[in-house]
Design an enzyme around this catalytic site. Structure first.
Site, short mmCIF file in Angstrom:
data_model
loop_
_atom_site.label_atom_id
_atom_site.label_comp_id
_atom_site.label_asym_id
_atom_site.label_seq_id
_atom_site.Cartn_x
_atom_site.Cartn_y
_atom_site.Cartn_z
N ASP A 28 -44.77 16.46 -52.63
CA ASP A 28 -43.65 16.33 -51.70
C ASP A 28 -43.87 15.20 -50.71
OD1 ASP A 28 -42.14 18.40 -52.74
OD2 ASP A 28 -42.93 19.91 -51.36
N GLU A 41 -38.21 22.14 -61.90
CA GLU A 41 -38.33 20.95 -61.07
C GLU A 41 -39.81 20.63 -60.85
OE1 GLU A 41 -37.04 19.50 -56.56
OE2 GLU A 41 -37.14 21.63 -57.06
N HIS A 42 -40.56 21.63 -60.39
CA HIS A 42 -42.01 21.50 -60.18
C HIS A 42 -42.73 22.48 -61.09
CE1 HIS A 42 -40.11 20.75 -56.12
NE2 HIS A 42 -40.77 19.61 -56.29
N HIS A 68 -13.30 -10.27 -86.95
CA HIS A 68 -14.73 -10.37 -86.66
C HIS A 68 -15.38 -11.40 -87.58
CE1 HIS A 68 -14.03 -6.78 -84.34
NE2 HIS A 68 -15.32 -6.61 -84.05
N HIS A 93 -38.17 26.51 -48.42
CA HIS A 93 -37.10 25.51 -48.36
C HIS A 93 -35.74 26.14 -48.09
CE1 HIS A 93 -38.64 21.50 -49.34
NE2 HIS A 93 -39.52 22.07 -50.13
N GLN A 105 -42.73 26.72 -51.65
CA GLN A 105 -41.42 26.26 -52.10
C GLN A 105 -40.31 27.20 -51.66
OE1 GLN A 105 -40.91 23.07 -53.54
NE2 GLN A 105 -42.95 23.12 -52.61
#
Length: 436
Positions: A365, A331-332, A424, A265, A262
């Site tokens: 992924d 996230e992961h 109403h 990235h 990761q």
């Protein structure tokens, strides 16, 4: 990687939130620059997009909209191995996404009184696929398949122009779009692309969309925040992150490989190990330098692992590990422990959870079948990853017969009077003139 030692400390949620490692990037820091970019696109349309491409991407596209012939050519030239991998990914993501579409349900609250719950797709979406440090045909798959499964009839896709390819979108991105039957693709990136999707650009035939999804850099995330309300968005996806919970049974080699995977990235990517085993922590720390040196993007990985967003966290036990993870809301989230069934009920905040030695994040992924567009920066505490439901709106269809309304008419009158909204109640009385 820095070490954060939480052993022997009882920490509240607020204290854990203050301790979680994060990058120093902030969506708020780009607000002014993004506002100017959005204003340019709204005022000057195609001219602004072309100028922004020159300024930010170093190339001026011959056409912002990618011609159909370029899409067909890209698919024809796609490497057969890559095509097969994309086809497997599409098949699996489509199958998993189908489970995210609820069936219509009818509830009879009383005789003659029914509520229909249905999930209606939006009419048109804009899907963003980033460029920059890598090529992401997998993001085409994740965005497009979820929208298609939801039943969205109109899809526009945007990705930055590439100087290497004469200002067009990367051909692998185009091939993935063509493989999925998407023929509306634009060579535009960053905040300008988000503005164009949200407000439309008449000169290039780009109609406004209702929902914008897909990851991107700081400027893309800031632009999505800026147009939210004009359109819906999935999330403000920032730099990727992985948190691994591991005990003494975990393999240091696999933990290191996944932390590095990761970190490649982006320099701002976060890699965090949380463990109650000091031996594992030291084994991972010792193995990292060689692993970093051996990987292709070693400079980028080294920067990410040395940054404030990456750390080894020592805890007393797996319950404390779960509490820290929930505060971080990764996230992961990978789980490498002897008894995953014991800790999974404790793990409530994560974009996606990957369990066991043979379920690395990189599987998710690409071809696991799960969606890899996930909330980052702690947003998993309150939001979910991209799915078919991102493009669906729950709607209620209410249908009462005259007798069913008569049964509850007095309740409406009582409540409308209590709220001092007599009209109403009058709307109900009008349906029963015989009552006077």
């Amino acid at each position: 990687m820095t070490t954060l030692d939480l052993r022997g400390r009882e920490l509240s949620t607020a204290e854990l939130l203050a301790l979680v490692p994060r990058s120093t990037s902030d969506v708020g820091s780009a607000v002014d620059a993004v506002a100017a970019i959005i204003a340019e696109v709204r005022e000057r349309g195609e001219d602004a997009l072309l100028a922004q491409a020159e300024r930010f991407d170093g190339v001026r596209p011959t056409s912002v909209r990618v011609p159909a012939a370029a899409l067909a050519s890209a698919l024809e030239s796609l490497d057969p191995g890559v095509r097969k991998a994309l086809e497997v990914a599409i098949e699996r993501v489509r199958a998993a996404s189908a489970a995210q579409v609820p069936e219509q349900r009818i509830t009879e609250v009383a005789p003659g009184a029914r509520i229909v719950q249905r999930w209606q797709p939006v009419d048109r979406v804009g899907l963003y696929v980033p460029g920059g440090k890598a090529v992401y045909p997998s993001s085409v798959v994740m965005n497009v398949v979820a929208a298609q499964v939801a039943g969205v009839p109109s899809i526009a896709l945007a990705s930055p122009p590439q100087s290497t390819f004469g200002g067009s979108v990367h051909p692998t991105i185009l091939a993935a779009a063509a493989l999925l039957g998407v023929d509306e693709v634009y060579a535009m990136g960053g905040a300008g692309a988000i503005a164009a999707l949200a407000y439309g650009v008449t000169e290039i035939g780009l109609e406004p969309v209702q929902v914008i999804t897909g990851p991107g850099n700081l400027y893309v995330a800031t632009a999505k925040r800026a147009v939210q309300g004009v359109v819906g968005i999935d999330s403000e996806a920032g730099p990727t992150e992985i948190l691994i919970i591991a005990d003494g049974s975990a393999s240091p080699t696999l933990v290191v490989a996944d932390l590095v995977s990761q970190a490649e990235h982006d320099e701002l990517a976060g890699s965090v190990l949380v463990t109650d085993d000091e031996w594992l922590a030291e084994a991972v720390r010792s193995a990292l330098p060689a692993a970093v040196s051996a990987t292709h993007h070693h400079d980028r990985v080294a920067t990410a692992l040395d940054g404030p967003q990456s750390a080894i966290v020592l805890v007393d036990d797996l319950a404390q590990a779960a509490a820290f993870s929930n505060a971080y809301a990764p996230e992961h989230l990978e789980v490498h422990v002897r008894d995953a069934g014991g800790i999974l009920p404790l793990l409530t905040n994560a974009g996606a959870i990957f369990v066991g030695d043979h379920t690395p994040v990189s599987l998710g992924d690409y071809v696991a079948g799960s969606n890899h567009v996930l909330p980052t920066g702690g947003h998993a505490r309150f939001s979910a990853g991209l799915s078919a439901s991102t493009f669906l709106r729950p709607q209620q269809i209410v249908e009462y017969t005259r007798d069913a309304l008569a049964e509850v008419a007095e309740h409406v009158l009582q409540l409308s009077a209590a709220e001092q909204l007599p009209a109403h109640g009058d709307a109900v009385r009008a349906r029963f003139p015989e009552r006077g």
